[in-house]
Design an enzyme around this catalytic site. Structure first.
Site, PDB file in Angstrom:
ATOM      1  N   THR A 114      68.235  10.406  79.419  1.00 45.02           N
ATOM      2  CA  THR A 114      68.068  11.767  78.892  1.00 45.02           C
ATOM      3  C   THR A 114      68.345  11.769  77.395  1.00 45.02           C
ATOM      4  O   THR A 114      69.119  10.958  76.892  1.00 45.02           O
ATOM      5  CB  THR A 114      69.012  12.777  79.587  1.00 45.02           C
ATOM      6  OG1 THR A 114      68.748  14.089  79.070  1.00 45.02           O
ATOM      7  CG2 THR A 114      70.481  12.439  79.358  1.00 45.02           C
ATOM      8  N   TYR A 115      67.652  12.654  76.705  1.00 48.07           N
ATOM      9  CA  TYR A 115      67.901  12.869  75.279  1.00 48.07           C
ATOM     10  C   TYR A 115      68.414  14.296  75.084  1.00 48.07           C
ATOM     11  O   TYR A 115      68.469  14.794  73.970  1.00 48.07           O
ATOM     12  CB  TYR A 115      66.608  12.630  74.482  1.00 48.07           C
ATOM     13  CG  TYR A 115      66.004  11.258  74.760  1.00 48.07           C
ATOM     14  CD1 TYR A 115      66.462  10.120  74.102  1.00 48.07           C
ATOM     15  CD2 TYR A 115      65.000  11.102  75.725  1.00 48.07           C
ATOM     16  CE1 TYR A 115      65.930   8.865  74.373  1.00 48.07           C
ATOM     17  CE2 TYR A 115      64.459   9.853  76.006  1.00 48.07           C
ATOM     18  CZ  TYR A 115      64.928   8.737  75.328  1.00 48.07           C
ATOM     19  OH  TYR A 115      64.408   7.501  75.610  1.00 48.07           O
ATOM     20  N   ASN A 116      68.723  14.947  76.218  1.00 49.55           N
ATOM     21  CA  ASN A 116      69.211  16.335  76.209  1.00 49.55           C
ATOM     22  C   ASN A 116      68.267  17.276  75.468  1.00 49.55           C
ATOM     23  O   ASN A 116      68.693  18.163  74.745  1.00 49.55           O
ATOM     24  CB  ASN A 116      70.619  16.411  75.610  1.00 49.55           C
ATOM     25  CG  ASN A 116      71.617  15.615  76.432  1.00 49.55           C
ATOM     26  OD1 ASN A 116      72.116  14.586  75.996  1.00 49.55           O
ATOM     27  ND2 ASN A 116      71.871  16.062  77.665  1.00 49.55           N
ATOM     28  N   THR A 117      66.951  17.028  75.660  1.00 46.16           N
ATOM     29  CA  THR A 117      65.955  17.918  75.049  1.00 46.16           C
ATOM     30  C   THR A 117      64.953  18.368  76.108  1.00 46.16           C
ATOM     31  O   THR A 117      64.743  17.687  77.108  1.00 46.16           O
ATOM     32  CB  THR A 117      65.174  17.200  73.929  1.00 46.16           C
ATOM     33  OG1 THR A 117      64.523  16.052  74.496  1.00 46.16           O
ATOM     34  CG2 THR A 117      66.067  16.761  72.798  1.00 46.16           C
TER      35      THR A 117
ATOM     36  N   GLU B 146      58.031  12.914  76.697  1.00 45.84           N
ATOM     37  CA  GLU B 146      58.649  13.517  77.883  1.00 45.84           C
ATOM     38  C   GLU B 146      57.773  13.318  79.118  1.00 45.84           C
ATOM     39  O   GLU B 146      58.268  13.127  80.229  1.00 45.84           O
ATOM     40  CB  GLU B 146      58.911  15.007  77.622  1.00 45.84           C
ATOM     41  CG  GLU B 146      60.009  15.228  76.584  1.00 45.84           C
ATOM     42  CD  GLU B 146      60.175  16.680  76.166  1.00 45.84           C
ATOM     43  OE1 GLU B 146      61.288  17.215  76.319  1.00 45.84           O
ATOM     44  OE2 GLU B 146      59.207  17.282  75.658  1.00 45.84           O
TER      45      GLU B 146
ATOM     46  N   CYS C  98      43.323  -0.855  90.673  1.00 49.66           N
ATOM     47  CA  CYS C  98      43.798  -0.868  89.284  1.00 49.66           C
ATOM     48  C   CYS C  98      43.258  -2.107  88.574  1.00 49.66           C
ATOM     49  O   CYS C  98      43.932  -3.133  88.484  1.00 49.66           O
ATOM     50  CB  CYS C  98      45.334  -0.843  89.250  1.00 49.66           C
ATOM     51  SG  CYS C  98      45.972  -0.661  87.582  1.00 49.66           S
TER      52      CYS C  98
ATOM     53  N   THR D 252      69.419  18.162  81.508  1.00 47.72           N
ATOM     54  CA  THR D 252      68.187  18.078  82.316  1.00 47.72           C
ATOM     55  C   THR D 252      68.431  17.409  83.680  1.00 47.72           C
ATOM     56  O   THR D 252      67.479  17.111  84.391  1.00 47.72           O
ATOM     57  CB  THR D 252      67.106  17.272  81.566  1.00 47.72           C
ATOM     58  OG1 THR D 252      67.617  15.946  81.305  1.00 47.72           O
ATOM     59  CG2 THR D 252      66.730  17.930  80.249  1.00 47.72           C
TER      60      THR D 252
END
Length: 548
Positions: free
Chosen positions: A442-445, A519, A184, A454
């Site tokens: 989480t953004y619940n999407t 995401e 790297c 999720t």
């Protein structure tokens, strides 16, 4: 910069006080323009048409270019641009950025633009700049998830700069050793600069054999942690702690282990998100003028392509209809719903759960990409570690057995956390917070859907990574992994976690094609933390066994 660029004091720019920054910028501007005038008059005397930035001027101009684009303080951005303009007026060619934005995988217009961030993000950017003297591309991609970034920066700052068992230059050198295991160069370059900045001996950078024996002795642990952590035993720990004058103390070793695992997993993030070279580092800028088509043939041969490729949408290189992608999301949500219903109806026996784990572990050994091929360690990076042929793939090819590590017998929560906190106070707490934020974030999407739970998907990703390392949770049904993670996603996960240097844009594009870039970055945070915790569990268990 009386004689050399290295004498320019850039530290003042990190101040939160505008007056201190202004004074520092005046001094820098005068020094750079003095050097530029000297170079311009020298070129005129030699009859050269275009003066070349030399004697350290090039490095200073690249640094100013970076500040003009990436500093969170507007006064510094504007003044840096003005200094560059002054140099250009003297007829000296100034650098321009190569590439487009902090990631090769994510279009620049979809990342947070410096100067357009909200108040929360600005605070994070200012904190990062004040601490590191730069706002790096890793930060600019991680800021999709500010809560995680704050925890990450706090932990990294503590490991590198706060009181601790290891001297500062050792910390950066260990970072170089760890990042080099995955070739790297992005992280190696950053820490070479930091290592020299804190007074590290430049000779050590010629190769690991030029570093102190104590650091050389760490090479074996670095190698196993990066590629086959399940092979670490208490005997390896004993060798490091009992080697006469070159021995490590327990506290130093814990600090080193946390640094090694931090940078192995950060290399995964760097490759997994396609992080671009920093503007002021090699590959981040050029002094060549732009051609009519915005890039010249030498850019292409060096791997810098035009805006069309870089700005492609997530699915650009994978021809697929939008209907098919939407169906992919719907199908995944449907599977999650069905699995939840099955969970509620019946529970598999312990024997069946154990069988499913062993099957998934065995299958994970044979998940590989069609693009997978041998890649030699790049020369400038390979000198920082030994045994360049040692990697994760060797063992899976020969079908060697990975023993099962039962979390019920040794876990981070019940064992690792307290051991780290005891020997390196506060770090256990910082790591624990970071693990929890990544796991629970989480953004619940899901793509275009809102109000989605999720947790099942996040747990499948985390447990799949641990499964690849032989780590088993007795209460988890590993049958869920095959239901939720398709082949292209498994290939991406395995590559980013085990051989990150082989990650390609095609792999990134080919999983979750309808999902947002944020995401996909979220997935990478799970990969980073699950990998780090897996490595830590094996190392800390060996240390615990040595101590008892």
């Amino acid at each position: 910069m009386e004689e050399r660029e290295g004498e320019v004091r850039w530290d003042g720019l990190c101040s939160r006080d505008a007056a201190a920054r202004a004074a520092s910028l005046d001094t820098i501007g005068q020094a750079v323009l003095r050097r530029a005038e000297s170079v311009a008059s020298g070129a005129a005397a030699d009859g050269l048409p275009v003066p070349v930035a030399r004697d350290g001027l090039g490095e200073a101009l690249a640094r100013l270019l970076m500040l003009s684009k990436r500093c969170p303080f507007p006064d510094v951005r504007e003044k840096s641009e003005a200094i560059l303009g002054g140099v250009q007026e003297l007829g000296i060619r100034i650098p321009r950025p190569l590439g487009h934005g902090p990631s090769r995988f994510i279009p620049e217009k979809e990342t947070i633009q410096v100067g357009k961030e909200d108040a929360t993000m600005h605070t994070l950017f200012a904190e990062s700049f004040a601490t590191l003297g730069r706002l790096d591309n890793v930060t600019l991609v991680m800021v999709f998830h500010p809560q995680y970034l704050e925890s990450f920066l706090k932990t990294q700052h503590y490991l590198l700069q706060m009181d601790g068992p290891l001297p500062l230059h050792y910390r950066h050198y260990i970072g170089i050793m760890a990042a080099a295991r995955h070739q790297c160069s992005y992280l190696v370059n950053l820490h070479v600069n930091d290592f020299l900045h804190v007074g590290g001996d430049p000779k050590w950078l010629n190769g690991l054999e030029n570093a102190p024996q104590k650091l050389q002795n760490l090479g074996e642990l670095n190698k196993m942690l990066a590629h086959r952590p399940w092979l670490i035993t208490k005997e390896h720990i004993e060798q490091l702690l009992k080697t006469e004058e070159n021995s490590w103390s327990l506290a130093e070793l814990i600090h080193a282990v946390v640094l090694l695992t931090h940078y192995h997993s950060l290399a995964s993030f760097t490759f997994g998100c396609g992080i671009s070279p920093e503007i002021d580092c090699e590959g981040g800028h050029t002094f060549r003028p732009p051609s009519v088509s915005n890039y010249c043939i030498c850019d292409i041969t060096n791997g810098y392509h035009g805006a069309d490729e870089i700005h492609a949408s997530p699915a650009a290189s994978i021809p697929v209809s939008s209907t098919e992608s939407v169906c992919e999301v719907e199908a995944l949500m449907e599977k999650m719903k069905q699995l939840q219903e099955c969970r509620d109806e019946e529970e598999a026996s312990q024997e069946e759960m154990a069988t499913r784990f062993e099957r998934e572990k065995r299958e994970s050994m044979f998940v590989c990409s069609s693009e997978d091929e041998e890649s030699a360690a790049t020369r400038d990076v390979s000198r920082h570690f030994e045994d360049t042929s040692y990697g994760y793939k060797d063992f899976s090819r020969h079908g060697m057995h990975v023993p099962t590590f039962r979390v019920q017998d040794y876990s981070w929560e019940d064992h690792g956390y307290s051991l780290v906190n005891r020997l390196y106070p506060d770090v256990g707490q910082l790591l624990d917070e970071k693990f929890h934020i990544a796991y629970n974030l989480t953004y619940n999407t899901m793509a275009m859907h809102k109000d989605v739970d999720t947790s099942m998907l996040r747990r499948a990703i985390w447990n799949y990574i641990h499964c690849m390392f032989g780590i088993r949770y007795d209460d988890y049904d590993y049958g869920e992994i095959n239901q939720l993670l398709d082949r292209s996603f498994k290939v991406y996960i395995k590559t980013v976690v085990c051989t990150p240097e082989k990650t390609t844009k095609r792999m990134y594009d080919s999983f979750w094609r309808q999902f947002e870039h944020s995401e996909k970055v979220h997935v990478n945070l799970l990969l980073v933390e699950a990998r780090m915790q897996a490595e830590l569990l094996y190392a800390l268990r060996a240390i615990t066994r040595y101590m008892t």
